[in-house]
Write a protein that holds these residues in place. Sequence first.
Motif, PDB file in Angstrom:
ATOM      1  N   THR A 184      -1.207   7.191   8.739  1.00  0.00           N
ATOM      2  CA  THR A 184      -0.922   7.414   7.320  1.00  0.00           C
ATOM      3  C   THR A 184       0.273   8.341   7.146  1.00  0.00           C
ATOM      4  O   THR A 184       1.103   8.148   6.247  1.00  0.00           O
ATOM      5  CB  THR A 184      -2.158   7.985   6.613  1.00  0.00           C
ATOM      6  N   ASP A 199      -1.220   7.371   0.048  1.00  0.00           N
ATOM      7  CA  ASP A 199      -2.325   7.932  -0.728  1.00  0.00           C
ATOM      8  C   ASP A 199      -3.429   6.922  -1.003  1.00  0.00           C
ATOM      9  O   ASP A 199      -4.553   7.311  -1.344  1.00  0.00           O
ATOM     10  CB  ASP A 199      -1.804   8.485  -2.062  1.00  0.00           C
ATOM     11  N   ARG A 239       3.961   7.732   5.145  1.00  0.00           N
ATOM     12  CA  ARG A 239       4.275   8.671   4.058  1.00  0.00           C
ATOM     13  C   ARG A 239       5.777   8.990   4.045  1.00  0.00           C
ATOM     14  O   ARG A 239       6.310   9.470   3.049  1.00  0.00           O
ATOM     15  CB  ARG A 239       3.452   9.955   4.220  1.00  0.00           C
ATOM     16  N   LEU A 260       2.822  -0.007   8.006  1.00  0.00           N
ATOM     17  CA  LEU A 260       2.793  -0.247   6.560  1.00  0.00           C
ATOM     18  C   LEU A 260       1.988  -1.505   6.256  1.00  0.00           C
ATOM     19  O   LEU A 260       1.221  -1.553   5.288  1.00  0.00           O
ATOM     20  CB  LEU A 260       4.218  -0.390   6.025  1.00  0.00           C
ATOM     21  N   THR A 291       0.848  -1.183   0.000  1.00  0.00           N
ATOM     22  CA  THR A 291       0.000   0.000   0.000  1.00  0.00           C
ATOM     23  C   THR A 291       0.887   1.239   0.000  1.00  0.00           C
ATOM     24  O   THR A 291       2.109   1.146   0.156  1.00  0.00           O
ATOM     25  CB  THR A 291      -0.954   0.022   1.214  1.00  0.00           C
ATOM     26  N   THR A 292       0.276   2.387  -0.189  1.00  0.00           N
ATOM     27  CA  THR A 292       0.946   3.683  -0.070  1.00  0.00           C
ATOM     28  C   THR A 292       0.058   4.583   0.773  1.00  0.00           C
ATOM     29  O   THR A 292      -1.139   4.300   0.961  1.00  0.00           O
ATOM     30  CB  THR A 292       1.160   4.339  -1.445  1.00  0.00           C
TER      31      THR A 292
END
Length: 320
Positions: free
Chosen positions: A176, A159, A180, A275, A156-157
């Motif tokens: 989040t 965003d 980042r 993460l 995942t990221t």
Amino acid sequence: MSDHEEAGAVRPSALAWVGRHLAAGERVVATGALHGGITAEMRRLTIGTRDGDTRHLVLRTFVDPSFVALAEDLLNREAGVLALLAGTGVPAPGPVAVDAAAAHCEYPSLLMTHLPGRTVLDDRGLEARVPLLARQLVAIHALRPAERPREYRAWTTADAVVPPDGADAAAWAAATDVIRRPAPGYEGRFLQRDFQPGNVLFDVVPRSLAGPRITGVVDWVETCWGPADLDVAHCSTNLAMLHGPVWGLRFAEAYEEAGGVLAAATGERLYWRLLDALGFAGQMRWVARPWQEAGRTELTTRTVEGRLDAYVTALLDALG
């Protein structure tokens, strides 16, 4: 044909292909569905031998169009990893044959040996199983293959994260922000990458005997090279959703007690744990389904979402 028989049926071309990889005089006498897989169909094949005995094989088949497109790489990689694991002491299936491009079968398939034992997802006995999981993961991370597998990829990221309905918005925003940041540096290890209770087989003996022992680790499709923290994070998230956030926090402690080494800095540990955890957002329906099929019917999508939310908050409180 009953629903159970139909679920366990093997398609004709695949059955013929399997037959070509059996010993002389052997034949497939029964098939059955193995529950727990999310991305592929899993079948147990009962093989009748020349002397009248039986043995078992396992057939993995990718049928979902979104995974069929990736199957050639996934199955060839898994077959290679299973061959590499032979003789290492890590209890993994052995590869028998692979038809990754569906040249012979209806769909891309991998035929492998069958391991004894079963997955155990119950709350009962978890305290005894967690140290076993931790020790097994330490043993996997100790492997040093002559040829390294590919580098890990994040699932995942920042965003892409969408918090579950009703989640703690402030906590998820803070989490989040953590992922980042640039990924921390790490000392690479051999990662199973999907190490979690659903991919570990146990021989659970009566309480009066030796206790549970691990008989196998399955599903090596995502094997890669990366930080030990990432494998620990994945098992931790699964334990949190299966059994509650406290067990997600406990697993990292058990891993270190077993001799495993994690990132020295608290912030780096938090990065890897989040993460993985945030990568489950939006996937709860697919995650909960095999657990429900295995008998954990109380683990509804909403229940699992609530536990994931509580775990994210607990991580921030413990490591933030």
